[in-house]
Design a protein around this motif. Sequence first.
Motif, PDB file in Angstrom:
ATOM      1  N   ALA A 199      47.083  34.328  -9.338  1.00  0.00           N
ATOM      2  CA  ALA A 199      47.440  33.209 -10.209  1.00  0.00           C
ATOM      3  C   ALA A 199      46.212  32.680 -10.949  1.00  0.00           C
ATOM      4  N   ALA A 200      46.433  32.190 -12.141  1.00  0.00           N
ATOM      5  CA  ALA A 200      45.396  31.489 -12.896  1.00  0.00           C
ATOM      6  C   ALA A 200      45.504  30.002 -12.556  1.00  0.00           C
ATOM      7  N   ASN A 201      44.648  29.540 -11.684  1.00  0.00           N
ATOM      8  CA  ASN A 201      44.666  28.151 -11.234  1.00  0.00           C
ATOM      9  C   ASN A 201      44.024  27.283 -12.315  1.00  0.00           C
ATOM     10  N   PRO A 202      44.747  26.294 -12.865  1.00  0.00           N
ATOM     11  CA  PRO A 202      44.193  25.505 -13.977  1.00  0.00           C
ATOM     12  C   PRO A 202      42.954  24.677 -13.612  1.00  0.00           C
ATOM     13  N   LEU A 203      42.847  24.231 -12.349  1.00  0.00           N
ATOM     14  CA  LEU A 203      41.700  23.438 -11.891  1.00  0.00           C
ATOM     15  C   LEU A 203      41.600  22.104 -12.634  1.00  0.00           C
ATOM     16  N   ARG A 204      42.759  21.509 -12.911  1.00  0.00           N
ATOM     17  CA  ARG A 204      42.802  20.219 -13.623  1.00  0.00           C
ATOM     18  C   ARG A 204      43.058  19.053 -12.675  1.00  0.00           C
ATOM     19  N   SER A 205      44.004  19.192 -11.771  1.00  0.00           N
ATOM     20  CA  SER A 205      44.270  18.183 -10.744  1.00  0.00           C
ATOM     21  C   SER A 205      45.100  18.843  -9.663  1.00  0.00           C
ATOM     22  N   VAL A 206      45.038  18.294  -8.459  1.00  0.00           N
ATOM     23  CA  VAL A 206      45.776  18.898  -7.353  1.00  0.00           C
ATOM     24  C   VAL A 206      47.266  18.933  -7.665  1.00  0.00           C
ATOM     25  N   ALA A 207      47.803  17.831  -8.137  1.00  0.00           N
ATOM     26  CA  ALA A 207      49.239  17.759  -8.402  1.00  0.00           C
ATOM     27  C   ALA A 207      49.650  18.719  -9.518  1.00  0.00           C
TER      28      ALA A 207
ATOM     29  N   ALA B 256      47.709  14.497   4.126  1.00  0.00           N
ATOM     30  CA  ALA B 256      47.889  13.483   3.091  1.00  0.00           C
ATOM     31  C   ALA B 256      46.745  12.475   3.183  1.00  0.00           C
ATOM     32  N   GLY B 257      46.138  12.186   2.053  1.00  0.00           N
ATOM     33  CA  GLY B 257      45.011  11.266   2.014  1.00  0.00           C
ATOM     34  C   GLY B 257      43.662  11.941   1.937  1.00  0.00           C
ATOM     35  N   ASP B 258      43.592  13.210   2.310  1.00  0.00           N
ATOM     36  CA  ASP B 258      42.336  13.966   2.224  1.00  0.00           C
ATOM     37  C   ASP B 258      42.109  14.477   0.809  1.00  0.00           C
ATOM     38  N   SER B 259      40.854  14.525   0.407  1.00  0.00           N
ATOM     39  CA  SER B 259      40.464  15.176  -0.841  1.00  0.00           C
ATOM     40  C   SER B 259      39.495  16.302  -0.516  1.00  0.00           C
ATOM     41  N   ALA B 260      39.262  17.168  -1.493  1.00  0.00           N
ATOM     42  CA  ALA B 260      38.276  18.219  -1.292  1.00  0.00           C
ATOM     43  C   ALA B 260      36.911  17.612  -0.991  1.00  0.00           C
TER      44      ALA B 260
ATOM     45  N   GLN C  88      32.788  32.008 -14.271  1.00  0.00           N
ATOM     46  CA  GLN C  88      33.368  30.927 -13.466  1.00  0.00           C
ATOM     47  C   GLN C  88      34.163  29.971 -14.345  1.00  0.00           C
ATOM     48  N   ARG C  89      35.251  29.459 -13.767  1.00  0.00           N
ATOM     49  CA  ARG C  89      36.046  28.448 -14.466  1.00  0.00           C
ATOM     50  C   ARG C  89      35.750  27.092 -13.860  1.00  0.00           C
ATOM     51  N   PRO C  90      35.585  26.072 -14.680  1.00  0.00           N
ATOM     52  CA  PRO C  90      35.204  24.762 -14.182  1.00  0.00           C
ATOM     53  C   PRO C  90      36.397  24.002 -13.603  1.00  0.00           C
ATOM     54  N   ILE C  91      36.075  23.034 -12.786  1.00  0.00           N
ATOM     55  CA  ILE C  91      37.071  22.115 -12.248  1.00  0.00           C
ATOM     56  C   ILE C  91      36.736  20.715 -12.738  1.00  0.00           C
ATOM     57  N   THR C  92      37.747  19.900 -12.928  1.00  0.00           N
ATOM     58  CA  THR C  92      37.472  18.512 -13.289  1.00  0.00           C
ATOM     59  C   THR C  92      36.896  17.781 -12.084  1.00  0.00           C
ATOM     60  N   GLY C  93      35.983  16.859 -12.343  1.00  0.00           N
ATOM     61  CA  GLY C  93      35.443  16.053 -11.262  1.00  0.00           C
ATOM     62  C   GLY C  93      36.529  15.286 -10.535  1.00  0.00           C
ATOM     63  N   ALA C  94      37.522  14.816 -11.299  1.00  0.00           N
ATOM     64  CA  ALA C  94      38.601  14.037 -10.695  1.00  0.00           C
ATOM     65  C   ALA C  94      39.391  14.843  -9.675  1.00  0.00           C
ATOM     66  N   ALA C  95      39.564  16.145  -9.923  1.00  0.00           N
ATOM     67  CA  ALA C  95      40.353  16.977  -9.006  1.00  0.00           C
ATOM     68  C   ALA C  95      39.706  17.052  -7.633  1.00  0.00           C
ATOM     69  N   LEU C  96      38.382  17.048  -7.587  1.00  0.00           N
ATOM     70  CA  LEU C  96      37.695  17.146  -6.300  1.00  0.00           C
ATOM     71  C   LEU C  96      37.868  15.890  -5.456  1.00  0.00           C
ATOM     72  N   TYR C  97      38.168  14.767  -6.114  1.00  0.00           N
ATOM     73  CA  TYR C  97      38.331  13.502  -5.396  1.00  0.00           C
ATOM     74  C   TYR C  97      39.794  13.068  -5.282  1.00  0.00           C
ATOM     75  N   GLU C  98      40.703  13.888  -5.803  1.00  0.00           N
ATOM     76  CA  GLU C  98      42.122  13.557  -5.760  1.00  0.00           C
ATOM     77  C   GLU C  98      42.681  13.774  -4.354  1.00  0.00           C
TER      78      GLU C  98
ATOM     79  N   VAL D 208      48.106  32.558  -0.675  1.00  0.00           N
ATOM     80  CA  VAL D 208      46.710  32.611  -0.242  1.00  0.00           C
ATOM     81  C   VAL D 208      45.872  31.710  -1.134  1.00  0.00           C
ATOM     82  N   GLY D 209      45.025  30.884  -0.532  1.00  0.00           N
ATOM     83  CA  GLY D 209      44.155  30.011  -1.312  1.00  0.00           C
ATOM     84  C   GLY D 209      42.714  30.109  -0.866  1.00  0.00           C
ATOM     85  N   HIS D 210      41.815  30.194  -1.825  1.00  0.00           N
ATOM     86  CA  HIS D 210      40.382  30.140  -1.540  1.00  0.00           C
ATOM     87  C   HIS D 210      39.844  28.784  -1.961  1.00  0.00           C
ATOM     88  N   SER D 211      39.039  28.164  -1.100  1.00  0.00           N
ATOM     89  CA  SER D 211      38.325  26.939  -1.432  1.00  0.00           C
ATOM     90  C   SER D 211      39.295  25.830  -1.873  1.00  0.00           C
ATOM     91  N   TYR D 212      39.092  25.260  -3.066  1.00  0.00           N
ATOM     92  CA  TYR D 212      40.010  24.250  -3.602  1.00  0.00           C
ATOM     93  C   TYR D 212      41.434  24.788  -3.709  1.00  0.00           C
TER      94      TYR D 212
END
Length: 236
Positions: free
Chosen positions: A39-47, A99-103, A158-168, A67-71
Amino acid sequence: MTAGTKPTVVLVHGAFAESGGWGPVVERLQARGVQVVAAANPLRSVAYDAAQVRALVDAVEGDVVLVGHSYGGMVISKAAAGAGNVVALVYVAAFVPEAGDSAASLSGKFPGSTLAETLRPVPLGDGGQDLYVAQELYGEQFAADVPEEVTRVMAATQRPITGAALYEAAEGTQAWAELPSFFLVAGADRNIPADAQRFMAERAGSEVVGIEGASHAVFASRPDETADLILRAAGV
């Protein structure tokens, strides 16, 4: 999408990677007659990312091993919740949230991550930012046991992730609470400390395989072991 009697494997990459990085794992799964979709993971937000992966999973006819790697672990934990065709989850040096955990909160639960100091922001028009790993630091940080000629390409693609996604924070039911799960622990991971990985795997009741000396890019450095665990989850 159609599949045979064997489950289809859907691979979800994490931040600072891309779907082509699964190539060596894909080759090994296909050699065993397994249908695979990277899959092409957008890396925009968890939801948002989970919704995109869920749409892909829903389009597969037959059983799915997700299967998921990392985020990507954040994403599959949500995407598989309530999906009737997902039969197992595989976490590859990945986040397994409640629920409640972020990366960010999970990677900081134990000492050892040096990721933050390697990140380089790119401002976005909406006021947010994309994050990349500095190319000159990528090999040491992300893929220390991968040949340099490979890590140079990984760093450039590498594809970037939004900073917000890491804290979502993860929300709602997480699929690992209801499905069998398998976890590949990368013993020398500099992104997600191995102790954090073991904590999450134990909390989820996952079947665990540990690889001492493996970097965060264990899917690239140890494709045999990665594919073997996925095949075990698929019952192949």
